[in-house]
Write a protein that holds these residues in place. Structure first.
Motif: not given
Length: 211
Positions: A186-211
């Motif tokens: 997860l990157g982002g234009l700047d730190t403020a944008e990055h922090r605003a997007m952390i919930p989407a990153y956490e959703l990806a991490r907590t729902t991660l499954k191997a195929l």
């Protein structure tokens, strides 16, 4: 020739105009504008609302060794021709090749979740090489956790953006699978944008499954 990855253009800041009073109206006291904040307050962000989309699963637009949930309004898209050596500067970082990006713009943010794959080996080794290949990094911190796909190595760090002349936060997690290592960044234009997007990153991490 078409680029395989969309790049982010700097956002111009528009200056507002103050209208001066006239006649007998007493003028407002002078206000000095402070510096633009570079980040949101470091408070825990709310959980992201999940969409009906899953990246990496059956019917997904991205073929990956793992799957994870996508935040509401975020849009996944497979990277076209990532193995093309002509685009190596954009599609490779250290040992990893980018395979998929999940665009945050439809959700009102400027940034992407990008999914990279590397060869066999430990997630920690691949992630360290991935970060080392990034220019101008500092404040690099690693930690270990678990997921539905197995042990996860996570990293947070800052990158100095020469174009915008400021540092910004970035983060990524990596997991090893029988089909190679997967890195979600997860990157982002700047730190403020990055922090605003952390919930989407956490959703990806907590729902991660191997195929």
């Amino acid at each position: 020739m078409r680029h395989p990855i969309r790049t982010l253009a700097p956002v111009a800041l528009a200056a507002g105009l103050l209208l001066a009073g006239c006649g007998d109206v007493e003028p407002l006291p002078e206000v000095t504008q402070g510096a633009r904040p570079t980040a949101a307050p470091a408070t825990k962000a709310p959980a992201a609302a999940a969409s009906d989309l899953t990246v990496g699963g059956p019917g997904s637009v991205c073929a990956l060794p793992v799957s994870f949930g996508v935040a509401e309004k975020w849009t996944p898209k497979a990277i076209e021709d990532p193995e093309n050596p002509e685009f190596a500067a954009l599609t490779r970082q250290g040992p990893a090749t980018v395979r998929c990006e999940v665009d945050a713009k439809p959700a009102g943010h400027v940034g992407f979740l990008r999914v990279w794959t590397a060869g066999e080996g430990s997630a920690r080794t691949a992630l360290e090489a991935f970060v080392k290949a990034e220019k101008n990094t500092s404040e690099v911190t690693y930690q270990e956790s678990g997921s539905g796909a197995g042990p996860v190595t996570e990293v947070t760090y800052t990158v100095f953006n020469e174009l915008m002349e400021e540092s910004k936060e970035e983060r990524a997690f990596a997991v090893s699978t029988p089909k190679g290592t997967v890195i979600v960044h997860l990157g982002g234009l700047d730190t403020a944008e990055h922090r605003a997007m952390i919930p989407a990153y956490e959703l990806a991490r907590t729902t991660l499954k191997a195929l």
